[in-house]
Design a protein around this motif. Structure first.
Motif, PDB file in Angstrom:
ATOM      1  N   UNK A 262       0.815  -1.215   0.000  1.00 17.15           N
ATOM      2  CA  UNK A 262       0.000   0.000   0.000  1.00 17.15           C
ATOM      3  C   UNK A 262       0.851   1.268   0.000  1.00 17.15           C
ATOM      4  N   UNK A 263       2.021   1.197   0.621  1.00 20.91           N
ATOM      5  CA  UNK A 263       2.897   2.370   0.734  1.00 20.91           C
ATOM      6  C   UNK A 263       4.276   2.006   0.204  1.00 20.91           C
ATOM      7  N   UNK A 264       4.761   2.781  -0.766  1.00 17.39           N
ATOM      8  CA  UNK A 264       6.092   2.562  -1.321  1.00 17.39           C
ATOM      9  C   UNK A 264       6.862   3.872  -1.340  1.00 17.39           C
ATOM     10  N   UNK A 265       7.987   3.883  -0.630  1.00 19.13           N
ATOM     11  CA  UNK A 265       8.925   5.002  -0.665  1.00 19.13           C
ATOM     12  C   UNK A 265      10.249   4.436  -1.166  1.00 19.13           C
ATOM     13  N   UNK A 266      10.622   4.808  -2.368  1.00 18.42           N
ATOM     14  CA  UNK A 266      11.852   4.281  -2.970  1.00 18.42           C
ATOM     15  C   UNK A 266      12.867   5.384  -3.217  1.00 18.42           C
ATOM     16  N   UNK A 267      12.800   6.468  -2.440  1.00 21.24           N
ATOM     17  CA  UNK A 267      13.597   7.658  -2.743  1.00 21.24           C
ATOM     18  C   UNK A 267      15.100   7.454  -2.592  1.00 21.24           C
ATOM     19  N   UNK A 268      15.529   6.401  -1.913  1.00 23.70           N
ATOM     20  CA  UNK A 268      16.963   6.117  -1.819  1.00 23.70           C
ATOM     21  C   UNK A 268      17.525   5.714  -3.178  1.00 23.70           C
ATOM     22  N   UNK A 269      16.684   5.093  -4.005  1.00 27.87           N
ATOM     23  CA  UNK A 269      17.093   4.619  -5.325  1.00 27.87           C
ATOM     24  C   UNK A 269      16.610   5.584  -6.408  1.00 27.87           C
ATOM     25  N   UNK A 270      17.468   5.889  -7.368  1.00 26.05           N
ATOM     26  CA  UNK A 270      17.039   6.644  -8.538  1.00 26.05           C
ATOM     27  C   UNK A 270      16.481   5.673  -9.570  1.00 26.05           C
ATOM     28  N   UNK A 271      15.258   5.952 -10.023  1.00 28.73           N
ATOM     29  CA  UNK A 271      14.614   5.124 -11.033  1.00 28.73           C
ATOM     30  C   UNK A 271      14.367   5.946 -12.290  1.00 28.73           C
ATOM     31  N   UNK A 272      14.297   5.279 -13.417  1.00 30.62           N
ATOM     32  CA  UNK A 272      13.810   5.927 -14.630  1.00 30.62           C
ATOM     33  C   UNK A 272      12.293   5.788 -14.647  1.00 30.62           C
ATOM     34  N   UNK A 273      11.630   6.559 -15.476  1.00 30.45           N
ATOM     35  CA  UNK A 273      10.173   6.431 -15.565  1.00 30.45           C
ATOM     36  C   UNK A 273       9.790   5.049 -16.094  1.00 30.45           C
ATOM     37  N   UNK A 274      10.632   4.469 -16.923  1.00 24.22           N
ATOM     38  CA  UNK A 274      10.364   3.113 -17.428  1.00 24.22           C
ATOM     39  C   UNK A 274      10.422   2.099 -16.299  1.00 24.22           C
ATOM     40  N   UNK A 275      11.414   2.241 -15.421  1.00 24.87           N
ATOM     41  CA  UNK A 275      11.519   1.335 -14.279  1.00 24.87           C
ATOM     42  C   UNK A 275      10.328   1.500 -13.338  1.00 24.87           C
TER      43      UNK A 275
END
Length: 402
Positions: A262-275
């Motif tokens: 329900x809750x996702x915080x992935x700010x430690x990792x840089x993602x592309x919009x595709x990822x």
């Protein structure tokens, strides 16, 4: 919360809590031996152990004997604070034996598992002995290589006879950015963190946060004018996008992906919009999303975001932390070019997005959470959207050379 320790008799009676009434206890430790709990403390649910060990004594105490007496059996929550250099071999596994009903664990500011193979093995054994653990919070916790990978089987869902467990429901890993340390990101075992992701997770946070500052206007750390050098040390940093693939795999692979996230915080990792899109195709039940995304071309970025987010029916809150390419960073320096403004939803676009994501009530975006850069905030109240671009909170000061 009651405070227990060898010097508890020195605490004024008026400030002491009746042990029979206390739900939690905090124990400052000057050695690794725990005090005896009084019989009337049997109702305790939460225990905090805080290191008060002098740095000069720490290394010596790691090799000395210790005692951990029986602990109240009802303790379900444990916090371990400031044990900078780890624990004596055997201490953690013995502590786990004393806490058979532990469900929540907070570890703060330390090198967990120490540096020796023996102490790391004891750290793994600690988690192995906590089959009922459902919530794990690792706050500024570092470890030697392979440690997080080794505890993965003991914090995720397993049906193995030896390690059968339901696994974590709540996982929070937070690192406070250390701009003064050029090796900060390199000290994080980034390729191993995905080992802690399992099917039972409802909340997952891989967060990076700014160092705390006070609200005192006289505090020099709160100077609203920042030189270019100071601005570079403002906000946060994030792991390179090449490491984002490990998170994508953990959140999409059938063996590891959470089934009810329900809750996702992935700010430690840089993602592309595709990822990000790949992740969201498997995590459609999200209500809260915080993500660091690489931004290069503002036109294609906005188009991608507005096409990806509508797939989330239950989405309520979004924060996008933009990790700019050099080209985009240079573009946003000139506010007249409106590069930042054109990267994120306008008033009409947030309205359209809200019609597709009917529960959406908050959308925020920034540049690596920097106070020296513009931000955007949209908020919906009473079915009406308000907000928009906000000026930088800190003024970038350019010093002319004479």
């Amino acid at each position: 919360m009651a405070t227990l320790g060898q010097n508890n008799s020195n605490i004024p009676q008026s400030s002491q809590v009746d042990p029979a009434q206390a739900q939690g206890a905090q124990i400052p430790l000057q050695t690794f031996s725990l005090p005896q709990f009084p019989p009337q403390a049997g109702a305790l649910k939460a225990l905090t152990l805080t290191s008060d060990i002098k740095l000069d004594d720490y290394q010596t105490l790691l090799s000395e004997s210790f005692t951990i007496p029986p602990l109240p059996p009802g303790i379900e929550s444990l916090t371990l604070e400031l044990f900078t250099l780890g624990y004596p071999v055997g201490w953690l596994s013995q502590l786990a034996d004393r806490l058979p009903n532990l469900k929540s664990l907070v570890i703060y500011s330390q090198l967990f598992g120490g540096v020796s193979e023996e102490s790391q093995a004891d750290g793994v054994e600690f988690f192995k002995k906590l089959p009922g653990l459902r919530a794990l919070h690792l706050l500024d916790v570092f470890a030697q290589p392979k440690f997080f990978e080794s505890i993965g089987p003991y914090v995720t869902h397993s049906t193995d006879e030896e390690s059968a467990r339901r696994g974590l429901m709540f996982l929070e890993i937070n690192y406070t950015v250390q701009h003064s340390d050029p090796e900060f990101l390199g000290k994080i075992q980034a390729t191993e963190l995905n080992s802690l992701v399992g099917p039972g997770l409802v909340t997952l946070a891989f967060n990076v946060s700014e160092a705390d500052v006070t609200d005192d206007p006289e505090d020099p750390t709160n100077n609203t004018e920042k030189s270019a050098e100071e601005a570079a040390k403002d906000g946060v940093v994030a792991l390179n996008r090449t490491l984002g693939s490990t998170l994508v795999k953990a959140l999409t692979d059938e063996g590891t992906r959470p089934r009810g996230l329900r809750v996702l915080n992935s700010t430690l990792f840089t993602l592309t919009t595709t990822q990000l899109q790949t992740i969201l195709e498997k995590q459609k039940a999200l209500m809260v999303l915080n993500a660091t995304l690489e931004v290069d071309n503002h036109e294609t970025f906005k188009k991608d975001i507005l096409s990806i987010l509508p797939s989330l029916e239950y989405l309520e809150q979004v924060e996008i932390v933009a990790n700019p390419s050099l080209q985009f960073f240079l573009a946003i320096q000139n506010i007249k070019h409106k590069a930042f403004e054109n990267t994120f939803p306008s008033a009409s676009e947030i309205q359209t997005l809200g019609e597709k994501c009917k529960r959406l009530s908050s959308f925020k975006a920034d540049i690596l959470r920097s106070s020296a850069m513009q931000t955007i905030e949209w908020e919906k109240k009473d079915d009406k959207w308000s907000g928009g671009i906000k000026a930088a909170k800190a003024e970038l000061k350019i010093t002319e050379l004479e």
